[in-house]
Design an enzyme around this catalytic site. Structure first.
Site, short mmCIF file in Angstrom:
data_model
loop_
_atom_site.label_atom_id
_atom_site.label_comp_id
_atom_site.label_asym_id
_atom_site.label_seq_id
_atom_site.Cartn_x
_atom_site.Cartn_y
_atom_site.Cartn_z
N CYS A 30 30.75 -27.64 -2.75
CA CYS A 30 30.66 -27.05 -1.41
C CYS A 30 30.73 -25.54 -1.51
O CYS A 30 31.28 -24.99 -2.46
CB CYS A 30 31.82 -27.53 -0.55
N TYR A 169 24.82 -40.76 -4.24
CA TYR A 169 26.19 -40.26 -4.29
C TYR A 169 27.19 -41.28 -3.76
O TYR A 169 27.13 -41.68 -2.60
CB TYR A 169 26.23 -38.97 -3.47
N HIS A 172 34.27 -39.36 -4.20
CA HIS A 172 35.24 -38.60 -3.39
C HIS A 172 35.76 -39.33 -2.16
O HIS A 172 36.33 -38.70 -1.27
CB HIS A 172 34.63 -37.24 -2.99
N ASP A 265 39.78 -34.80 -7.95
CA ASP A 265 38.68 -34.26 -8.74
C ASP A 265 38.89 -32.76 -9.01
O ASP A 265 38.65 -32.29 -10.12
CB ASP A 265 37.37 -34.49 -7.97
#
Ligand code: ADP
Ligand code: SF4
Length: 683
Positions: A30, A169, A172, A265
């Protein structure tokens, strides 16, 4: 030139139909810029390609308005109108010989769709996992078919935009594709729920859809969380996380594997070491013939070589190390290891995204400013007529100002009152878990020592008279700040007179002397109204020294701002594990020699607790005496050849290290030069 030991890092890697120029892979991260500030995002990522990252990825990119993660500034590929700006990104990345990757994302229950107001999508009816009072719909077969079409269409648009690698994806705890795999979210009884194969079905289908749509020319990458640290409720590297990799082993062109959720992470250096993911992800490579990329805050080329040679990863993934130094690969290539600006693992970068602000970094002041200010991390425009500049104070602001000025060709004199460089950093990096903060100082001192036009003086406290006597035209005051010990912060806006009725040990004393500053017996109360890391770190320091610690804060949780740096839960757990008593939602109301009266911030009800020593962690006072003295004699400046005097960093307004570094950098860039670039149109 390059050490041959590192040659292996510059080998190309074939990923399906594409080939990387080397093993340096900027994984999706991000930026706090995304669709709202696309030019800023494009220039930030293109800089990494220029710096030698063989693959540069976007952040998560929403494929459809039903995954609208606003107000967060993520990427968007909702429709064809998003293609042109993504095309600018891919062209810029590829112009440096790098590959462009896009992380397609549908966030499922990880969004409340605040903009689109579409009921969120989920495998089964569920509350969303953001704060809004919103529930997601359990998807029916028509929803699933629609979702597959959106993903396929987004992949086709990504191909048209020129991406070389397209992600599917599931990571997360943030994506619909992961939510379908998880028993805790998926309670379906049809062919998409129940057994492991059924829960994997949608992922398999979307993977096949993506390959069918774009797999002829684009590599298909899986981003997958192999471990969630939730026991059997979640994916486990020795459980279903492993089973997913085994089941899909050779189906993608690339495995990008990591830990879930984001706080696992992107662990900070306070809680993890370089390479901290290896124990959990190293099972992946033996299960597949396809290349594997993973992360672990790798900044050392030796560690990178080790993970490749050990067969853990084929590609060195990096988000934070690539933010702290976009030119890390080039520096290794050119044998300039000491020039690498190593990530300190502080997560100011993640905090930027979490507060919906453009990317910031403690080590790299230029990140997020590539477009807005036209800042390049490695280049600074030379002065037309190099001036002489005196910088007073060798903390982050003074060091970065000096480095930047010297790089621009100025004659720099840097004077520091203390016996060592680094200002606040020199002391903070001795606190528990903050050793890496020393890298901010070490890198700058190392750079300055190589510059013949920078003179550095320790043990040199300067007075206004000293400064006048030097006759140096430009003066930067980077004299920092000191923690106050009178309780003034957010809840107490005026000094608390009653604090003098008992022993107080301020933050400054603890920073100078460590826990030895505390001599009293009995409970130590840390009162934290700063709300970032300092209160909790000092509580840890004092508890480690064997004292009983009580942590009082007006906030509902310990160190709430560290939610943005993804550390809050770990910090609170650490204090609990150390036996620290935590009393939230209280401010200070009274004091005796051995007690403290605290007051509930809601009801005003009070209670008395034992307290031998109070450690108030509330706010700081700028060290600006020198500034005021110089202002008082402004009429004498011209006679002594002084043209400008500016305050930078904490002595102007105390803030985080990243802000001081940015202030020092701004000063160096903008002294005698117009501020650059695109301040007016921040796109
Ligand atoms: P910042 O974060 O703004 O860089 P710091 O507090 O980390 O601020 O560093 C400020 C540094 O300035 C400290 O190391 C302090 O010793 C030094 N300093 C303060 N006053 C003077 C002075 N009059 N002369 C020289 N150095 C000074
Ligand atoms: Fe690393 Fe901190 Fe910079 Fe993030 S902000 S890249 S963690 S130094």
């Amino acid at each position: 030139m390059r050490d041959p030991r590192y040659d292996i890092l510059f080998e190309p890697v074939k990923i399906g139909p594409v080939t990387t120029p080397n093993r340096f892979y900027q994984v999706p991260h991000c930026s706090g810029m995304g669709h709202r500030y696309p030019d800023a995002d494009i220039h930030m990522r293109a800089m990494k390609a220029e710096g030698g990252w063989g693959v540069v990825s976007t952040q998560e990119t929403e494929i459809h308005p039903s995954s609208d993660i606003s107000p967060s500034n993520q990427g968007r590929i909702w429709d064809d109108k998003d293609i042109p700006r993504l095309q600018v990104l891919t062209e810029k990345i590829q112009s440096h010989g790098s590959l462009a990757a896009i992380q397609l994302a549908h966030n499922g229950i990880h969004t409340a769709n605040r903009l689109s107001r579409i009921a969120p999508y989920a495998p089964s009816d569920a509350m969303v996992d953001v704060e809004d009072p919103v529930q997601a719909r359990g998807m029916d077969k028509a929803d699933i078919a629609e979702f597959r079409k959106w993903h396929r269409d987004a992949a086709l648009r990504a191909k048209r935009a020129g991406f070389n690698i397209i992600y599917v994806y599931a990571g997360h705890d943030m994506t619909l594709l992961q939510h379908f795999m998880l028993q805790r979210y998926n309670t379906r009884t049809d062919e998409y729920g129940g057994s492991f194969e059924n829960r994997l079905r949608l992922f398999r289908e979307v993977l096949a859809d993506t390959r069918d749509a774009v797999g002829d020319t684009c590599a298909i990458a899986i981003r997958f969380a192999v471990e969630e640290f939730l026991g059997k409720d979640g994916l486990q590297h020795d459980g279903e996380g492993r089973d997913v990799v085994a089941a899909l082993a050779d189906e993608p062109d690339l495995w990008d594997v990591n830990l879930s959720n984001w706080s696992n992470d992107s662990q900070t250096a306070r809680f993890s070491q370089e390479g901290f993911q290896e124990d959990f992800v190293s099972f992946v490579k033996p299960l597949t013939t396809k290349p594997v990329v993973g992360v672990g805050r790798y900044t050392s080329p030796d560690a990178m070589v080790r993970v490749v040679k050990k067969g853990i990863f084929d590609l060195i993934g990096a988000a934070r190390p690539s933010i702290a130094d976009p030119f890390l690969p080039q520096k290794i290539k050119e044998g300039r290891i000491d020039d690498i600006r190593e990530c300190i693992g502080c997560n100011i970068c993640t905090a930027s995204d979490n507060i919906v602000a453009p990317l910031r970094c403690t080590q790299n002041p230029t990140t997020g400013e590539e477009w807005r200010k036209g800042w390049h991390p490695e280049k600074m425009p030379a002065f037309d007529n190099a001036p002489s500049v005196l910088v007073v104070g060798g903390g982050p602001a003074g060091l970065e100002a000096s480095r930047g000025l010297a790089k621009r060709g100025a004659d720099v004199m840097l004077a520091e009152a203390g016996q060592e460089w680094g200002g606040r950093i020199a002391r903070e990096c001795r606190l528990p878990g903050l050793a890496t903060y020393g890298r901010v100082r070490d890198w700058r001192v190392g750079q300055l020592q190589q510059m013949p036009n920078a003179q550095m003086y320790l043990d040199s406290p300067l007075s206004a008279e000293d400064i006048l006597s030097y006759g140096i035209p430009h003066i930067a005051l980077a004299t920092g700040s000191k923690w106050r010990d009178d309780g003034v912060g957010r809840v107490h806006r005026k000094p608390l007179e009653f604090l003098t009725q008992g022993a107080t040990v301020g933050v400054e004393a603890l920073l100078s002397s460590g826990a030895a500053a505390i001599t009293a017996q009995g409970p130590i109360v840390v009162f934290d109204d700063d709300r970032y890391y300092m209160g909790s770190v000092l509580a840890e320091l004092v508890a480690n020294a064997g004292h009983k610690v009580v942590f009082v804060t007006p906030t509902p949780i310990v160190a709430p701002w560290t939610e943005h740096t993804l550390e809050q839960r770990r910090i609170q757990k650490r204090l609990i594990d150390l036996g620290v008593d935590i009393i939230p939602l209280h401010q200070l109301a009274g004091r005796t020699a051995d007690t403290l009266t605290i007051e509930c911030v809601y009801s005003g009800s009070t209670r008395v607790i034992e307290c031998s020593t109070l450690v108030p962690v509330t706010s700081r006072i700028a060290t600006d005496t020198l500034w005021h003295q110089l202002i008082a004699i402004k009429e004498q400046w011209a006679d002594h050849g002084i043209e400008t005097v500016q305050r930078i960093g904490d002595c102007l307004a105390p803030g985080i290290i990243a802000a001081a570094n940015h202030a020092g950098h701004s000063y160096a860039r903008e002294l005698l030069s117009a501020p650059a670039a695109n301040m007016d149109i921040y796109r």
